[in-house]
Design an enzyme around this catalytic site. Structure first.
Site, short mmCIF file in Angstrom:
data_model
loop_
_atom_site.label_atom_id
_atom_site.label_comp_id
_atom_site.label_asym_id
_atom_site.label_seq_id
_atom_site.Cartn_x
_atom_site.Cartn_y
_atom_site.Cartn_z
N HIS A 281 0.82 -1.23 0.00
CA HIS A 281 0.00 0.00 0.00
C HIS A 281 0.85 1.27 0.00
O HIS A 281 0.50 2.26 0.64
CB HIS A 281 -0.95 0.01 1.20
CG HIS A 281 -2.02 -1.03 1.13
ND1 HIS A 281 -3.18 -0.88 0.40
CD2 HIS A 281 -2.09 -2.28 1.67
CE1 HIS A 281 -3.93 -1.96 0.51
NE2 HIS A 281 -3.29 -2.84 1.27
N ASP A 341 -0.77 -4.95 6.08
CA ASP A 341 -1.74 -5.85 5.45
C ASP A 341 -1.46 -6.02 3.96
O ASP A 341 -0.80 -5.19 3.34
CB ASP A 341 -3.16 -5.30 5.63
CG ASP A 341 -3.30 -3.91 5.01
OD1 ASP A 341 -2.37 -3.10 5.17
OD2 ASP A 341 -4.32 -3.64 4.37
N GLU A 342 -1.99 -7.10 3.42
CA GLU A 342 -2.08 -7.32 1.97
C GLU A 342 -0.79 -7.03 1.20
O GLU A 342 -0.78 -6.24 0.27
CB GLU A 342 -3.19 -6.44 1.38
CG GLU A 342 -4.56 -6.78 1.89
CD GLU A 342 -5.63 -5.94 1.22
OE1 GLU A 342 -6.63 -6.54 0.79
OE2 GLU A 342 -5.51 -4.71 1.15
N VAL A 343 0.29 -7.67 1.59
CA VAL A 343 1.54 -7.46 0.85
C VAL A 343 1.56 -8.41 -0.35
O VAL A 343 1.45 -9.63 -0.19
CB VAL A 343 2.76 -7.70 1.76
CG1 VAL A 343 4.04 -7.39 1.00
CG2 VAL A 343 2.65 -6.85 3.02
N GLU A 394 -2.43 -9.64 9.69
CA GLU A 394 -1.45 -10.45 8.95
C GLU A 394 -0.10 -10.52 9.66
O GLU A 394 0.62 -11.52 9.58
CB GLU A 394 -1.21 -9.88 7.55
CG GLU A 394 -2.33 -10.15 6.56
CD GLU A 394 -3.28 -8.98 6.45
OE1 GLU A 394 -3.61 -8.37 7.49
OE2 GLU A 394 -3.69 -8.68 5.32
#
Ligand SMILES: *[C@@H]1O[C@H](CO)[C@@H](O)[C@H](O)[C@H]1NC(C)=O
Ligand SMILES: *[C@@H]1O[C@H](CO)[C@@H](O)[C@H](O)[C@H]1NC(C)=O
Ligand SMILES: *[C@@H]1O[C@H](CO)[C@@H](O)[C@H](O)[C@H]1NC(C)=O
Length: 547
Positions: A281, A341-343, A394
């Site tokens: 992000h 988050d969300e790597v 995460e």
């Protein structure tokens, strides 16, 4: 001309259609009964009403410090709040009410005395996760008394007092003799706003902080930057917003803006927790900070695109050290949210330098190890600024070593999955916070607040000790489809449902009672100038006047 028979047949047809329509609507189950708690929202822990009522007159009524109070006339938090709530109670201008005496014989309530009972009122402090927000309110003759150990409880008590005032059939203000003893069930009751996907003008942020206070929400989680834009103007690295904001002058938050938002929030008992999410992000960080992001490869040559923060360069950590040193001094709260988050590993996988580093470190093909390597160093850096940190789940799921005071923010999965996650986090001894059921950016036809209202962050398999590690939750309003035009009605009153879940007692869950109070609370927000959307069919005495 229509024959009478056909007319009635048509009427019946349309009525039947209407009925049918009502049947597919879940809302027919609602009995439109008034709550015995009037318009109180969120419902206080203990309320005793009496049917003795008093008049309030705008020309004589005063909100004052009690003589015994430890907060003096110089306490800006209280003096500001007295003015705000006086205006809310009497719809603004005082002079409008001068000379308009109430009918004779009605007994009048002349004063609300605010008494801060502990020696340190915390007037000049910032609220924190361990803040005492309790208060007691006794409305009676000759004066009403609001007692609170700290100013933060007094702010909540003033809001509650204003919610007790109602207009009688002649339009004059009344309040019943009432005793309230109140405190929040959870210490962390937050709302996440996203200023990266769309820039939110200061005015909208302030209006929503004001509305948060009306709902006893006490945390503004400021998801300030993300892939699409970097509106935070850093004094140390001004190039970040110069290159990363949608516009370098009109779409940025200057140091003065940030300071103003933090103070506006403080005056309303609200903490401001900024989130600087890395290593994913972060696309918008790249323009102003060359070499921060990982160059992605297509085959054996760089493709010209960039991925997450580059975790293998020492310069990355030098940058993070300086950057978070600034953040820790700009934002006074004891916590900063570090995201995590969300790597997406695609870019890391494509890069030969990263591949070589993976080999050298013995990570094999496990890119979560590389992610953890980065996060671990980041946490150590931020830990040295004396801040605590919050992180998305995460980081915990990947087994990163965390400081014991870390708060883990749960956002993923279905109900069973998030409940399992809460159980695991708390059995590992960490504090946690729930958001999964409260993604208010998802909308659907009908009264979706029911599901927000029913979700309970302590509903999972675990011991009492585990349940105590749940510090609350946050409603999230991600900004892909939201800017200043639609933010406020999308957030309110749907976030109010979350506000009551996090403030009121666990057994407050009667949807009929909630519907009645929430409808009135929504109309009160509208009367105060907030375009909160309707729950269902109906009207407000003072409709929103539009733009
Ligand atoms: C307040 O007092 C009025 C007048 O005595 C009474 O009709 C009403 O039920 C009371 N309201 C509550 C919430 O007790
Ligand atoms: C409300 O009334 C009950 C019964 O009279 C009493 O036990 C209780 O303490 C009262 N609660 C408050 C908040 O005054
Ligand atoms: C990065 O820092 C480490 C530890 O300080 C050092 O051993 C290493 O040589 C540095 N790498 C580069 C490329 O400067």
């Amino acid at each position: 001309m229509l024959s009478p028979l056909l007319f009635f047949a048509l009427l019946f047809f349309y009525a039947a259609q209407g009925l049918q329509f009502n049947h597919i609507e879940e809302d027919t189950e609602f009995v439109n009964a008034d709550s015995k708690y009037g318009s109180l929202w969120p419902l206080p822990q203990k309320v005793n009403f009496s049917s003795v009522s008093f008049k309030l007159s705008g020309s004589t009524f005063r909100i004052v410090d009690a003589k015994e109070s430890s907060a003096g006339a110089s306490c800006a938090v209280l003096q500001n709040a007295y003015r705000r709530y006086f205006d809310y109670i009497f719809d603004g201008a005082k002079k409008q009410w001068a000379g308009k005496r109430t009918r004779s014989g009605a007994s009048e309530l002349g004063e609300l005395q605010v008494w801060i009972t502990s020696p340190d009122s915390e007037c000049d402090a910032y609220p924190s996760v361990s803040t005492d927000e309790s208060y007691e309110l006794i409305v009676d003759q000759p004066v009403a008394v609001l007692k609170a150990p700290k100013v933060w409880g007094a702010l909540h008590g003033l809001e509650t007092f204003s919610q007790l005032v109602y207009k009688d059939e002649f339009g004059s203000r009344n309040i019943n003799a009432t005793t309230i003893s109140d405190f929040p069930r959870f210490a962390h009751r937050g709302i996440l706003l996203d200023t990266s996907r769309h820039f939110l003008p200061i005015k909208v942020i302030l209006a929503n902080l004001e509305t948060m206070a009306m709902n006893k929400i006490n945390v503004f989680h400021w998801h300030i930057v993300d892939d699409p834009s970097f509106p935070y103007l850093s004094k140390t690295f001004p190039q970040l917003s110069q290159k990363g904001a949608y516009h370098p002058y009109t779409h940025v938050y200057t140091p003065a803006d940030v300071k103003m938002i933090i103070e506006f929030a403080r005056l309303r008992g609200i903490r401001v927790i900024p989130e600087f999410d890395t290593p994913g992000h972060t696309l918008s960080w790249g323009g102003g900070q060359p070499d921060l992001l990982t160059p992605c490869y297509s085959g054996s040559s760089p493709s010209g695109t960039f991925g997450p923060v580059n975790p293998i360069l020492n310069t990355t950590y030098d940058f993070m050290t300086q950057f978070f040193k600034e953040i820790s001094s700009v934002f006074p709260d004891a916590y900063v949210h570090l995201g995590g988050d969300e790597v997406d590993f695609t870019c890391w996988k494509s890069n030969p330098d990263i591949q070589a580093f993976m080999k050298q470190q013995g990570f094999g093909d496990d890119f979560t190890k590389l992610e953890s390597f980065y996060i671990q160093r980041l946490l150590d850096i931020v830990g040295q600024t004396n801040k605590g940190y919050m992180i998305w789940q995460e980081v915990f799921d990947n087994g990163v070593k965390l400081k014991p005071d870390t708060i883990i923010h749960v956002w993923k999965g279905n109900q069973q999955q998030y409940q399992n996650e809460m159980a695991q986090i708390t059995s590992a001894g960490y504090h946690t916070l729930l958001s999964t059921p409260w993604y208010l950016n998802y909308i659907s036809y009908g009264q979706d607040w029911h599901n927000h209202y029913k979700a309970d962050p302590q509903d999972f398999q675990g011991t009492d000790k585990q349940k105590e590690l749940v510090i609350g939750g946050e409603a999230c309003l991600w900004g892909e489809y939201i800017d200043a035009t639609n933010l406020t009605p999308r957030l309110w009153p749907r976030a109010s449902a979350v506000a009551e879940r996090l403030w009121s007692a666990k057994d407050v869950k009667d949807l009929n009672d909630a519907y009645s109070r929430l409808s009135l609370h929504r109309c009160r927000m509208v009367e105060r100038g907030i375009p909160a959307e309707p729950l269902f069919t109906g009207f407000c005495p003072h409709e929103y006047k539009g733009i």
